[in-house]
Design a protein around this motif. Structure first.
Motif, mmCIF file in Angstrom:
data_model
loop_
_atom_site.group_PDB
_atom_site.id
_atom_site.type_symbol
_atom_site.label_atom_id
_atom_site.label_comp_id
_atom_site.label_asym_id
_atom_site.label_seq_id
_atom_site.Cartn_x
_atom_site.Cartn_y
_atom_site.Cartn_z
ATOM 1 N N PHE A 90 0.666 -1.055 0.252
ATOM 2 C CA PHE A 90 0.118 0.103 -0.031
ATOM 3 C C PHE A 90 0.713 1.529 -0.126
ATOM 4 O O PHE A 90 0.717 2.457 -0.472
ATOM 5 C CB PHE A 90 -1.119 0.120 1.370
ATOM 6 C CG PHE A 90 -2.262 1.578 1.129
ATOM 7 C CD1 PHE A 90 -2.718 1.081 0.043
ATOM 8 C CD2 PHE A 90 -2.015 2.003 1.500
ATOM 9 C CE1 PHE A 90 -4.152 2.325 0.571
ATOM 10 C CE2 PHE A 90 -2.301 3.281 1.872
ATOM 11 C CZ PHE A 90 -3.988 3.333 1.561
ATOM 12 N N ILE A 91 1.804 1.469 0.817
ATOM 13 C CA ILE A 91 2.411 2.409 0.610
ATOM 14 C C ILE A 91 3.744 2.227 0.093
ATOM 15 O O ILE A 91 4.906 1.290 -0.157
ATOM 16 C CB ILE A 91 3.458 2.654 2.555
ATOM 17 C CG1 ILE A 91 2.657 2.152 3.378
ATOM 18 C CG2 ILE A 91 4.309 3.361 1.786
ATOM 19 C CD1 ILE A 91 3.392 2.851 4.673
ATOM 20 N N PRO A 92 4.146 3.122 -1.488
ATOM 21 C CA PRO A 92 5.377 2.210 -2.306
ATOM 22 C C PRO A 92 6.515 2.825 -1.566
ATOM 23 O O PRO A 92 6.297 3.677 -0.907
ATOM 24 C CB PRO A 92 4.132 3.723 -3.597
ATOM 25 C CG PRO A 92 4.098 5.343 -2.804
ATOM 26 C CD PRO A 92 3.105 4.446 -1.478
ATOM 27 N N LEU A 297 15.061 8.787 1.580
ATOM 28 C CA LEU A 297 15.242 8.450 2.452
ATOM 29 C C LEU A 297 15.013 6.488 2.657
ATOM 30 O O LEU A 297 14.231 6.786 2.968
ATOM 31 C CB LEU A 297 15.152 8.773 3.808
ATOM 32 C CG LEU A 297 16.452 8.206 4.973
ATOM 33 C CD1 LEU A 297 17.878 8.693 5.523
ATOM 34 C CD2 LEU A 297 15.701 9.178 6.577
ATOM 35 N N ARG A 298 16.441 6.232 2.814
ATOM 36 C CA ARG A 298 15.981 4.830 3.324
ATOM 37 C C ARG A 298 16.770 3.676 4.756
ATOM 38 O O ARG A 298 17.659 5.334 4.924
ATOM 39 C CB ARG A 298 16.439 3.353 2.238
ATOM 40 C CG ARG A 298 16.352 3.989 0.849
ATOM 41 C CD ARG A 298 14.920 3.910 0.219
ATOM 42 N NE ARG A 298 14.581 3.729 -1.384
ATOM 43 C CZ ARG A 298 14.704 2.950 -1.864
ATOM 44 N NH1 ARG A 298 15.334 1.859 -1.745
ATOM 45 N NH2 ARG A 298 14.174 3.036 -2.989
ATOM 46 N N LEU A 299 16.322 2.713 4.753
ATOM 47 C CA LEU A 299 16.445 2.500 6.819
ATOM 48 C C LEU A 299 18.612 2.000 6.113
ATOM 49 O O LEU A 299 18.467 2.531 7.431
ATOM 50 C CB LEU A 299 15.671 1.038 6.834
ATOM 51 C CG LEU A 299 16.734 0.956 8.050
ATOM 52 C CD1 LEU A 299 16.034 1.747 9.686
ATOM 53 C CD2 LEU A 299 15.028 -0.736 8.605
ATOM 54 N N ALA A 300 18.471 2.218 5.809
ATOM 55 C CA ALA A 300 20.488 1.203 5.272
ATOM 56 C C ALA A 300 20.781 2.635 4.984
ATOM 57 O O ALA A 300 22.260 2.755 5.207
ATOM 58 C CB ALA A 300 20.416 0.659 4.049
ATOM 59 N N ASP A 301 20.036 3.824 4.349
ATOM 60 C CA ASP A 301 21.059 5.628 4.926
ATOM 61 C C ASP A 301 21.204 5.275 6.188
ATOM 62 O O ASP A 301 21.717 6.522 6.511
ATOM 63 C CB ASP A 301 20.096 6.006 4.358
ATOM 64 C CG ASP A 301 20.129 5.654 2.370
ATOM 65 O OD1 ASP A 301 21.057 5.091 2.417
ATOM 66 O OD2 ASP A 301 19.045 6.426 2.130
ATOM 67 N N LEU A 370 10.118 8.178 7.914
ATOM 68 C CA LEU A 370 10.319 6.493 7.090
ATOM 69 C C LEU A 370 9.565 6.217 7.159
ATOM 70 O O LEU A 370 8.402 6.015 8.491
ATOM 71 C CB LEU A 370 11.203 6.007 7.778
ATOM 72 C CG LEU A 370 12.217 4.758 7.280
ATOM 73 C CD1 LEU A 370 12.969 5.146 6.346
ATOM 74 C CD2 LEU A 370 12.629 4.169 8.474
ATOM 75 N N TYR A 371 9.106 5.613 5.978
ATOM 76 C CA TYR A 371 7.490 5.162 5.623
ATOM 77 C C TYR A 371 7.455 4.116 5.788
ATOM 78 O O TYR A 371 6.199 3.451 6.243
ATOM 79 C CB TYR A 371 6.143 6.405 5.049
ATOM 80 C CG TYR A 371 6.448 7.341 5.011
ATOM 81 C CD1 TYR A 371 5.622 7.949 5.539
ATOM 82 C CD2 TYR A 371 7.290 8.291 5.092
ATOM 83 C CE1 TYR A 371 5.425 9.430 5.711
ATOM 84 C CE2 TYR A 371 7.401 9.812 4.471
ATOM 85 C CZ TYR A 371 6.173 10.159 5.429
ATOM 86 O OH TYR A 371 6.418 11.427 5.598
ATOM 87 N N THR A 372 8.362 3.257 5.427
ATOM 88 C CA THR A 372 9.055 1.790 5.177
ATOM 89 C C THR A 372 9.978 1.131 5.297
ATOM 90 O O THR A 372 10.430 2.227 5.683
ATOM 91 C CB THR A 372 8.079 0.851 4.169
ATOM 92 O OG1 THR A 372 9.168 2.205 2.557
ATOM 93 C CG2 THR A 372 7.236 2.366 3.326
ATOM 94 N N LEU A 373 9.430 0.387 5.086
ATOM 95 C CA LEU A 373 11.047 -0.476 6.090
ATOM 96 C C LEU A 373 12.100 -1.021 4.682
ATOM 97 O O LEU A 373 13.041 -1.580 4.492
ATOM 98 C CB LEU A 373 11.309 -1.694 7.133
ATOM 99 C CG LEU A 373 10.602 -1.637 7.695
ATOM 100 C CD1 LEU A 373 9.677 -2.809 9.162
ATOM 101 C CD2 LEU A 373 11.537 -0.545 9.068
ATOM 102 N N THR A 374 11.783 -0.840 3.282
ATOM 103 C CA THR A 374 12.675 -1.111 2.078
ATOM 104 C C THR A 374 13.723 -0.206 1.685
ATOM 105 O O THR A 374 13.176 0.957 2.206
ATOM 106 C CB THR A 374 11.823 -1.185 0.678
ATOM 107 O OG1 THR A 374 10.233 0.194 0.733
ATOM 108 C CG2 THR A 374 10.340 -2.657 1.355
#
Length: 374
Positions: A90-92, A297-301, A370-374
């Motif tokens: 649902f969250i892109p 932004l991604r979690l890996a950042d 951060l809206y998703t974990l991807t």
């Protein structure tokens, strides 16, 4: 000679089930705009860009109204809300294409800037078509996902307004083919009424038949793109006021000039793309007064074990919980909508902490929600 309307075979919506599928896509479209708008809003330094803050905030609030209206239509035609807003896709993952099928531009999570405003105008862009013209366009897009109902070619809609125009057209035709009582078979207790909705962005519409469904969907169209005729820059008769449509609110920021306010009872209004009001000053528009957040932004950042990573994860979990609360509110517990929307605004304080925080190892860039974990 009057042209014949497009045939049923030209539409990707062939049945009530297809219509429900496309309303779920409409939920995805409405939500997909909210994180980009919120991220740009959060990136603005306090006390600056007063007009931009008001424009972006007001549009984000109205997108919440649009999501609510889509859910009311979906419930009215017998949709099942479970695993819609909480679905894994649902969250892109930003940057992303809007779920309209168009591939001309991507939407990202960026700070407030001229490029960001240009993207927001692409989101809210308009295009009118003749009543006898097909609204869905077939385009060749290799290796890209397709809207339901597509065959060998990618089907897409140039604008969000055209997407809704196709939904409205097929909703009307399905009511003619099957009967209005057959189409509108949903549980009326799942409707969100004005009793449960914060009245800050227009009135929510309880949907129970074709007329109220079309009213709800046209409100979404007009708040985004403007009225189809008359005072084109305003939301029009479906809204009942003279608020600027989203596209033109953003255009004011792009041009640095206000549209003239329509005087009640007057026929005078600025033409689209030609505002004649006052120029914006530095307090209203200052692209330098923005935190340098890392785009998309991604979690890996964010380094493992860092405080900023923990805050970003906290934001993501709270945002996911907010969508879960919304889904429950739309699935028969409407009284949960008010606290759910309140929780979205309480995320602001956590977002403020993130945008103020430099990323360890990349001190010239700051963190962001951060809206998703991807």
């Amino acid at each position: 000679m009057t042209a014949m309307p497009p045939s049923k075979s030209e539409s990707p919506i062939q049945s009530i089930e297809d219509l429900r599928t496309y309303l779920v896509i409409a939920m995805q479209i409405e939500h997909a705009t909210i994180p980009p708008y919120l991220t740009a809003l959060y990136s603005i330094r306090p006390g600056s860009n007063n007009e931009a803050v008001e424009v972006i905030r007001s549009v984000a609030v109205e997108e919440m109204l649009h999501l609510t209206l889509v859910c009311n239509v979906y419930n009215a035609i017998g949709g099942t809300m479970a695993n819609t807003l909480t679905a894994s896709n649902f969250i892109p993952t930003y940057p992303a294409y809007l779920p309209t099928g168009e591939r001309e531009f991507e939407v990202g999570l960026r700070g407030f800037s001229p490029d960001t405003i240009a993207t927001f105008m692409q989101i809210e862009r308009m295009q009118e078509e003749a009543e006898d013209a097909p609204l869905v366009v077939a385009r060749q897009h290799s290796c890209l996902g397709m809207l339901p109902g597509a065959s060998d070619e990618q089907q897409s809609f140039y604008s969000i307004g055209l997407f809704y125009a196709e939904v409205i057209r097929r909703l009307f035709e399905l009511c003619q083919e099957l009967g209005e009582d057959t189409v509108f078979c949903g549980d009326p207790t799942k409707q969100i009424s004005q009793d449960y909705y914060y009245n800050g962005a227009g009135s929510v519409i309880v949907v129970h038949d074709l007329a109220t469904a079309i009213q709800a969907l046209r409100l979404i169209q007009e708040q985004g793109e403007g009225a189809p005729r008359g005072h084109r820059i305003y939301a029009g008769s479906a809204v009942g006021d003279h608020a600027l449509a989203h596209y033109f609110r953003f255009q004011q920021l792009q041009l640095g000039r206000y549209y003239q306010t329509l005087i009640p009872g007057s026929d005078e209004a600025d033409a689209p793309d030609a505002p004649t009001g006052a120029q914006m000053n530095a307090d209203e528009l200052n692209y330098g007064a923005v935190y340098p957040i890392k785009p998309d932004l991604r979690l890996a950042d964010l380094p493992e074990g860092s405080e900023v990573r923990a805050k970003a994860l906290d934001f993501q979990q709270r945002y996911s919980a907010f969508l879960g609360d919304l889904e429950r509110a739309f699935d028969g517990a409407p009284e949960q909508l008010i606290p759910a929307v309140g929780s979205m605004f309480r995320l602001r304080s956590l977002a403020d902490e993130l945008v103020r925080t430099p990323i360890p190892g990349e001190e010239h860039l700051h963190a962001a929600p951060l809206y998703t974990l991807t």
